[in-house]
Each structure stands twice: as C-alpha cells, then as structure tokens.
Design an enzyme around this catalytic site. Structure first.
Site, PDB file in Angstrom:
ATOM      1  CB  THR A 117      -0.906   0.032   1.242  1.00 16.68           C
ATOM      2  OG1 THR A 117      -1.679  -1.171   1.303  1.00 16.68           O
ATOM      3  CG2 THR A 117      -1.848   1.223   1.189  1.00 16.68           C
ATOM      4  CB  THR A 151       0.296  -2.153   6.450  1.00 19.56           C
ATOM      5  OG1 THR A 151       1.223  -3.089   6.991  1.00 19.56           O
ATOM      6  CG2 THR A 151      -0.097  -1.151   7.522  1.00 19.56           C
ATOM      7  NE  ARG A 184       2.829  -7.681  15.430  1.00 16.32           N
ATOM      8  CZ  ARG A 184       2.708  -7.776  16.751  1.00 16.32           C
ATOM      9  NH1 ARG A 184       2.560  -8.968  17.312  1.00 16.32           N
ATOM     10  NH2 ARG A 184       2.738  -6.701  17.513  1.00 16.32           N
ATOM     11  CE  LYS A 238       3.079  -3.475   9.748  1.00 16.85           C
ATOM     12  NZ  LYS A 238       4.360  -4.057  10.164  1.00 16.85           N
ATOM     13  NE  ARG A 245       9.593   1.269  14.914  1.00 10.95           N
ATOM     14  CZ  ARG A 245      10.156   0.608  13.907  1.00 10.95           C
ATOM     15  NH1 ARG A 245       9.434  -0.219  13.181  1.00 10.95           N
ATOM     16  NH2 ARG A 245      11.435   0.777  13.634  1.00 10.95           N
ATOM     17  N   GLY A 289      12.953   6.878   7.355  1.00 11.75           N
ATOM     18  CA  GLY A 289      12.646   6.375   6.026  1.00 11.75           C
ATOM     19  C   GLY A 289      11.992   5.017   6.070  1.00 11.75           C
ATOM     20  CB  CYS A 292       6.859   0.579   7.929  1.00 17.40           C
ATOM     21  SG  CYS A 292       7.008  -1.071   7.214  1.00 17.40           S
ATOM     22  NE  ARG A 360       9.052   1.051  -0.843  1.00 20.22           N
ATOM     23  CZ  ARG A 360       8.116   0.134  -0.729  1.00 20.22           C
ATOM     24  NH1 ARG A 360       6.854   0.448  -0.942  1.00 20.22           N
ATOM     25  NH2 ARG A 360       8.416  -1.103  -0.393  1.00 20.22           N
TER      26      ARG A 360
END
Length: 459
Positions: A117, A151, A184, A238, A245, A289, A292, A360
C-alpha cells in the site's frame, strides 16, 4: 454405514472436521494456499507457508519475478536463508509461481494478500490491494478463507475487501472467511520474524474467520497467535505500531535539538532515562525512512474526521530533520569561509536503513535536494545500492573506494552501514561532518563533527 469424519478437508472456513484433521490437512498440502504479492515481505511469507504446508502458489504481476521464482531463484536480496529455501521448495514442488491471479484463486482455498500500500501524495493507494481482491473474488469458492497481511487503513477489510469479494464471486458474505493478520516482519530478518520472533495477530470478520485463521498460522509460528476482537481492530494494531514509533522518534528528534541550547549530550541523557523501565525514548537522527513508519500516519490522517494533531505534528518534525542536518552543515561551512554554492559534500548512505537495499522515503533524498538547491555539489555513496538506484537522488553517485579521491568540504552520515567503519578518515582533508546516527568516533582526527542529539563532539 461408517460415520467417521473425513481424514482430509480441502477448505477450513465453516469446516466441522475436528481441529486435528484441519491442521493435518493444511500441513499435508490438502488445503491449497495462494499468496498474492512476491515482494520483500511476500516471498518470504510464501516460502514459510510452503515450508509448512507443501502446497503454495505465489502470485505476482511482474513476469520477471514469476520467472525467477519458478526457476528456484529469489528476486529478493538481503534476506538470509531465503535463496536457499526458495530453491529447495521449488525443486520439491512445494512452491510454484504464476502471473495469473484468477487461475491461482480458482485452485486455492486459502488466499493470503500481501501486496504493498503506497501513498499518492498523502492518500493511501489501495489499487494493488483492490486488483488482488478482485482476482481472488473471481475464483472464490464457498469455504475459502481470505487473509489480508498488507498494511491498510483501518476499515479497509470491511469497506473494500469484503464487498469486493462478494460482488466478484456472487457469494453471500457468510460463505467465505475473511481475516486481517498483519505482517510483523523487518527487512533483513523476514524468515525469522515470520517463524516466530513476534506473536502473530489475527482478527476475523466473524468468529469462524478468526478460528480458521488460527488454524493457518499456528503451525507457521513458534510464537503465540493472539486474537483481536474483530477485523478492524487487527488493522489498527499494525497502523498503531507504526504511528507509535513515528511519534516516539519525533519526541527524540525534538529533544535532540536541545543539545546546543542546554549544552548537554541529549543522546546520553536519553540512554540514562531509558534505564527507568517506564521510559523508552527512541533514537534521534537525520530522518525516518522506509516503507512503513513514514506512511502509516497517513492511513489515519487521510481517512478520519477526528483531528490527530500529535500524529500530524510528529510526522512534520521527522520530515524536517534532513533540513536541520543541512542547515547545521551549511552554517559551519559558512563560518569556515566555504559558501554553500561552492561546497562539495558527500552523503554517506542513501538506503533508509543499514544493510537494506531500499530507498523509499530515505532522508538522503530530501537532504540531497536541499543542498543541491543551495548550489552545493553533492556526492553520495552506498555499499548496498547499485549506481542506477543511487542515481535516482539529486547527487552524483560514487563508489566507496573512490571517496578518498574526492576534494570534499563536508560529509553527512545518513545511514550507518558497517562498511563505513573502514573509511580512512585520516586520509581526508579537514572536513565538516554531521553525524546523523551517533555512529562516528572521529576524536583522533582534525574533522569538526556535529552529532545530532549530542552537539559538537569533535572540533
């Protein structure tokens, strides 16, 4: 007439066979599994499922990926043990690959979706998920179980996946199972993570979906399989992990900026604070970066009416860290009589994380752009990226072994690859160095060093 139950079942959702029969059917290969998406997370998952069940078809829209997997090769680099496992499984016939998702869906009774995604601007792009789900729906049979590991924004399974499956298959929603079971895993250790580093979360659309999902994952993981109350709660798990974080790193980055004003080493203060068991401040740095953490806040921000000022502000703080590093570097260069438009600067590390060939949202991108817009000549080196990938940044790629030949004024450590430990700093002329990862010890050199979170540590 015998009333014994069948010794094998082909489908899990709605099965009244004893649990032992269902588990044995899954692990014997009687229950065919399809995994949609053979990328960095999907191929390791397909391999572990094939290792467990002996009957997995991997699906990917990229013919080159399918060709390599079919040949027993892994197109995913940087995952210890994966090339050997894929080769072994393909040779044994336990793992196959195809670019025909409808055919795979028609053959399988357990469908695992693990496509990416991405964001379009700040909006989650669910097109890959929608395409996979449409294909599954075209081949969906009663009793099939669909497991989503991608996710996604909370509410996606209820609002997008379930109605799409029903519309494409013509089945009522109680004829098939649907559960969200978040991946995970971490790049570079995917096999270990899938096999049991963390508990596995499963949350079904109904009780039967959750039960069937547990049947699938209990033989896969050596860890616990934890049940979420429903499918949307499982989706939240998730996303919440990533947002936590991001917010925590933003706090660390905000505190890091106090190092100069307070004249203290904030990094060491964080280390000491974290000896208290209720404190877990993350590490500050030059930016956040990867595929996620920078994405997940927008899975909430783009879809919900409830204001989330803390989440939004945290994302802004982390996005601003490359500019902070650039300003720190340029200011010190200017004080040394080197204007930004005459400076020659090297970025050490372009990947978003050490040892992972993934760029990414790497902070190296905006950092290179900020410096280039000031007229600075920017070079970049990264031992895990090829030159074509490094060339995507607004800089000139150089090999690590050629760094001593460059006439540099400054260096920014963006990614602390272990290969940089061997760099001969003494062979380089006096430099302005910004350590964005608290990873350099240049105390025996003439270089001026500013460490994010610690301030001036040399010079």
């Amino acid at each position: 007439m015998s009333h014994e139950r069948p010794r094998e079942v082909r489908s899990l959702y709605g099965s009244d066979a004893p649990p032992a029969v269902q588990r044995a059917s899954l692990t014997s290969g009687a229950v065919p599994v399809a995994v949609y998406g053979l990328g960095k997370m999907g191929l390791p998952l397909a391999a572990v499922l094939a290792e467990t069940t002996g009957n997995v078809t991997g699906v990917d829209i990229d013919p080159a990926v399918v060709e390599r997997v079919s040949a027993g090769e892994s197109p995913v680099d940087g995952e210890p043990g994966l090339p050997e496992l894929v080769s072994e499984l393909v040779a044994a016939g336990d793992l196959r690959a195809t670019s025909d998702p409808v055919a795979a869906a028609s053959d399988a009774s357990v469908h695992v979706v693990i496509v990416p995604t991405v964001l379009r601007g700040t909006d989650p792009d669910l097109s890959s998920l929608a395409a996979a789900v449409e294909s599954i729906g075209a081949g969906l049979d009663p009793g099939d179980l669909v497991l989503v590991e991608s996710t996604v924004p909370p509410g996606t399974c209820a609002d997008v996946v379930e109605p799409t499956l029903a519309a494409e298959s013509g089945l009522s929603t109680d004829a098939f199972g649907l559960a969200f079971c978040p991946e995970r895993t971490k790049s570079g250790r995917a096999l270990a993570d899938i096999r049991g580093t963390h508990p596995k979360i499963v949350g079904g659309r109904d009780i039967e979906s959750t039960r069937a999902a547990r049947v699938v994952y209990e033989p896969v993981t050596s860890n616990d399989v934890l049940v979420a109350p429903d499918v949307t709660t499982a989706e939240c798990v998730k996303v919440f992990e990533g947002v936590y974080r991001d917010v925590n790193i933003a706090l660390a980055n905000e505190l890091a900026r106090l190092a100069d004003e307070l004249a203290v080493d904030v990094n060491r203060a964080i280390d000491l604070a974290n000896t208290q068991p209720f404190c877990d401040i993350h590490d500050p740095g030059v930016g956040v970066g990867g595929h996620c953490i920078p994405y997940y806040p927008f899975f909430l921000l783009s879809r919900l009416e409830t204001p989330l000022p803390l989440t939004r502000r945290a994302r802004g703080i982390n996005d601003a860290m490359p500019s902070f590093a650039a300003r720190t570097l340029v200011q010190e260069l200017d004080e040394r009589g080197v204007p930004a438009d005459e400076a020659r600067v090297l970025l050490l590390g372009l990947a978003y994380r050490p040892g992972v060939a993934e760029t990414r949202k790497s902070p190296a991108g905006p950092l290179a752009t900020v410096l280039s817009e000031l007229g600075t000549t920017v070079y970049g080196t990264d031992p895990v990226l090829d030159e074509s990938t490094a060339g995507e940044f607004d800089l000139t790629p150089v090999a690590l072994e050629d760094v001593p030949e460059l006439d540099l004024d400054g260096v920014v450590l963006v990614t602390a690859h272990p290969e940089f430990d061997g760099l001969d700093w003494g062979a380089l002329e006096e430099l302005v160095v910004v350590d964005g990862r608290d990873a350099l010890d240049l105390s025996g050199t003439d270089h001026w060093v500013y460490t994010i979170g610690s301030g001036v540590t040399n010079g």
